[in-house]
Design an enzyme around this catalytic site. Sequence first.
Site, mmCIF file in Angstrom:
data_model
loop_
_atom_site.group_PDB
_atom_site.id
_atom_site.type_symbol
_atom_site.label_atom_id
_atom_site.label_comp_id
_atom_site.label_asym_id
_atom_site.label_seq_id
_atom_site.Cartn_x
_atom_site.Cartn_y
_atom_site.Cartn_z
ATOM 1 N N LYS A 1 36.078 38.471 39.065
ATOM 2 C CA LYS A 1 37.380 39.060 38.692
ATOM 3 C C LYS A 1 38.200 38.069 37.852
ATOM 4 O O LYS A 1 37.756 37.644 36.816
ATOM 5 C CB LYS A 1 38.107 39.488 39.972
ATOM 6 C CG LYS A 1 37.237 40.255 40.984
ATOM 7 C CD LYS A 1 36.930 41.632 40.503
ATOM 8 C CE LYS A 1 36.234 42.548 41.517
ATOM 9 N NZ LYS A 1 35.237 42.033 42.399
ATOM 10 N N TYR B 1 38.402 45.902 51.042
ATOM 11 C CA TYR B 1 37.476 46.252 49.964
ATOM 12 C C TYR B 1 36.208 46.875 50.590
ATOM 13 O O TYR B 1 35.689 46.385 51.602
ATOM 14 C CB TYR B 1 37.141 45.001 49.129
ATOM 15 C CG TYR B 1 35.909 45.212 48.319
ATOM 16 C CD1 TYR B 1 35.823 46.322 47.469
ATOM 17 C CD2 TYR B 1 34.809 44.386 48.425
ATOM 18 C CE1 TYR B 1 34.675 46.584 46.757
ATOM 19 C CE2 TYR B 1 33.659 44.632 47.707
ATOM 20 C CZ TYR B 1 33.593 45.737 46.882
ATOM 21 O OH TYR B 1 32.443 46.006 46.189
ATOM 22 N N ASP C 1 40.370 36.370 51.786
ATOM 23 C CA ASP C 1 39.825 36.817 50.502
ATOM 24 C C ASP C 1 40.990 36.833 49.511
ATOM 25 O O ASP C 1 41.878 37.677 49.600
ATOM 26 C CB ASP C 1 39.225 38.221 50.683
ATOM 27 C CG ASP C 1 38.686 38.805 49.382
ATOM 28 O OD1 ASP C 1 39.068 38.320 48.304
ATOM 29 O OD2 ASP C 1 37.893 39.763 49.454
ATOM 30 N N ARG D 1 18.225 25.029 43.127
ATOM 31 C CA ARG D 1 18.704 25.759 44.316
ATOM 32 C C ARG D 1 19.556 24.831 45.177
ATOM 33 O O ARG D 1 20.554 25.227 45.771
ATOM 34 C CB ARG D 1 17.527 26.338 45.118
ATOM 35 C CG ARG D 1 17.951 26.958 46.426
ATOM 36 C CD ARG D 1 16.971 27.959 47.010
ATOM 37 N NE ARG D 1 15.583 27.578 46.970
ATOM 38 C CZ ARG D 1 15.030 26.578 47.658
ATOM 39 N NH1 ARG D 1 15.768 25.822 48.449
ATOM 40 N NH2 ARG D 1 13.748 26.310 47.554
HETATM 41 C C1 PLP Z 1 38.889 42.077 47.244
HETATM 42 C C2 PLP Z 1 37.429 41.905 46.899
HETATM 43 N N1 PLP Z 1 36.708 40.970 47.544
HETATM 44 C C3 PLP Z 1 35.419 40.772 47.268
HETATM 45 C C4 PLP Z 1 34.757 41.533 46.328
HETATM 46 C C5 PLP Z 1 33.301 41.287 46.098
HETATM 47 O O1 PLP Z 1 33.077 40.620 44.889
HETATM 48 P P1 PLP Z 1 31.735 40.749 44.033
HETATM 49 O O2 PLP Z 1 31.742 42.095 43.401
HETATM 50 O O3 PLP Z 1 31.824 39.622 43.071
HETATM 51 O O4 PLP Z 1 30.611 40.634 44.976
HETATM 52 C C6 PLP Z 1 35.468 42.528 45.631
HETATM 53 C C7 PLP Z 1 34.849 43.385 44.608
HETATM 54 O O5 PLP Z 1 33.716 43.529 44.383
HETATM 55 C C8 PLP Z 1 36.828 42.713 45.937
HETATM 56 O O6 PLP Z 1 37.544 43.655 45.340
HETATM 57 N N1 LIG Z 2 28.995 50.073 43.608
HETATM 58 C C1 LIG Z 2 29.707 48.885 44.020
HETATM 59 C C2 LIG Z 2 31.148 49.060 43.802
HETATM 60 C C3 LIG Z 2 31.790 47.766 43.440
HETATM 61 S S1 LIG Z 2 33.558 47.785 43.567
HETATM 62 C C4 LIG Z 2 34.031 46.339 42.717
HETATM 63 C C5 LIG Z 2 35.399 45.825 43.026
HETATM 64 N N2 LIG Z 2 35.462 45.097 44.230
HETATM 65 C C6 LIG Z 2 36.485 46.836 43.047
HETATM 66 O O1 LIG Z 2 37.270 46.900 44.005
HETATM 67 O O2 LIG Z 2 36.610 47.570 42.058
HETATM 68 C C7 LIG Z 2 29.427 48.642 45.489
HETATM 69 O O3 LIG Z 2 28.866 49.510 46.148
HETATM 70 O O4 LIG Z 2 29.706 47.560 45.987
#
Ligand code: PLP
Ligand SMILES: N[C@@H](CCSC[C@H](N)C(=O)O)C(=O)O
Length: 448
Positions: A231, A132, A206, A80
């Site tokens: 991603k 997002y 981000d 951790r």
């Molecule tokens: C632009 C952006 N930032 C952050 C996240 C969060 O990443 P994670 O799904 O790995 O938690 C996502 C998608 O999930 C995203 O599309």
């Molecule tokens: N059910 C998820 C959805 C994740 S979206 C993942 C990614 N960032 C995208 O834009 O496609 C949630 O509720 O977070």
Amino acid sequence: MDDSKPLNKAFSKVDLDGHNLPPSPAPSSPSNGRRRYALATELVYTETKDQYGASSIPVYQSATFKQTSSKGGDEYDYTRSGNPTRTHLERHMAKIMNANRALAVGSGMGALDVITRLLRPGDEVITGDDLYGGTNRLLTYLSSNQGIIVHHVDTTDVERVREVVSDKTAMVLLETPTNPLIKIVDIPSIAKAVHDANNKALVIVDNTMLSPMLCNPLELGADIVYESGTKYLSGHHDIMAGVIACNDTSLGDKMYFTINATGCGLSPNDSFLLMRGVKTLAIRMEKQQANAQVLAEFLESHGFRVRYPGLKSHPQYDLHWSMARGAGAVLSFETGDVALSERIVEAAKLYGISVSFGCVNSLISMPCRMSHASIDAKTRKERQMPEDIIRLCVGIEDVHDLVDDLSRALVQAGAVTITLDGFHAVGATAQDGSTSSSNDTSSEPTLS
Ligand SMILES: Cc1ncc(COP(=O)(O)O)c(C=O)c1O
Ligand SMILES: N[C@@H](CCSC[C@H](N)C(=O)O)C(=O)O
């Protein structure tokens, strides 16, 4: 007991808030972390001190590490707090992101959670109005439960940020291109405006949509950059990960404190997989964005309203290219009709109906139903998110196959009218301004 004082060898270091810092991970240092070669080379080039000279960092799948004395304090004691596989990844990412310190955690949202734990009740956060969905959800939680004041403004306009920035502003959180409306945010101008008004405010970017391959927000004035490693960085949709990078070592220590205190550091196995994935980032991104460019031009030339910063028609084309080295591989387009969009998404075969992006496989989705469903319908409307918007996240497949499959899906769904000259979007948002209704199925072509 005064626990802010170093107790023994194991806690020889405290951060600025007086938190005891465990012995590991040793922070990435600028001297061993600076980039020397082109990014594509640095992505694959690593140096390890592995005892057997392993060319790929081994997975140190161990929760604990034996100490050489009763005082503890060896480089690693507990996963951790730090793990050699994670440290290797963090040093590599610091080099790639041109940062003094990188930290690897369990997801992109985990990264934002660590960053927002720098906030105190009463602090103000300024952020965009196209974000997002998960980011929006965490900020809403912080404002409802943690006494944080969140201002959503149009961050594509520096003046809107300037209007709300004050001595209470603790963070300005930016996404560019935004997900899913592909709006571009001027990082250098906003960073300057914010720092001029309040030099304690942190500008956070981000960078998930571009990856370090295409943009380095720290070089554009950001204080902290984070990415969902789920991603492009990993590229195969086989892990969840998040990476945070900064140049201020005291900020790095504070965020490391949170990671150790909450236990959200990336696991050894996922650190290994992220390290393996990131080595092919350059070649994947190159192919993905070349494919995305072809698809964006294909859709636009057939009359769809397409949002992609690789298209000259993008209203912020020049701004995007002043900050980035490529357009990325996420684009969205509109049909003017939700049911029509649903039919297109469901007719596509090569494109998986899936959230996420940055993977070697191409994906298709309806953000308002899927990735951004956590933003309520009223807010989506206020933020002018078209309910019919379709997002394409383009992979590394053969581009002709991708165009063929999309063409077939458009025809099968009735999204285009076919004439002797080819086919053209029937939706209300077609760029030539035509308003023919896609509900008029009498004009739908049939698949041969
Ligand atoms: C632009 C952006 N930032 C952050 C996240 C969060 O990443 P994670 O799904 O790995 O938690 C996502 C998608 O999930 C995203 O599309
Ligand atoms: N059910 C998820 C959805 C994740 S979206 C993942 C990614 N960032 C995208 O834009 O496609 C949630 O509720 O977070």
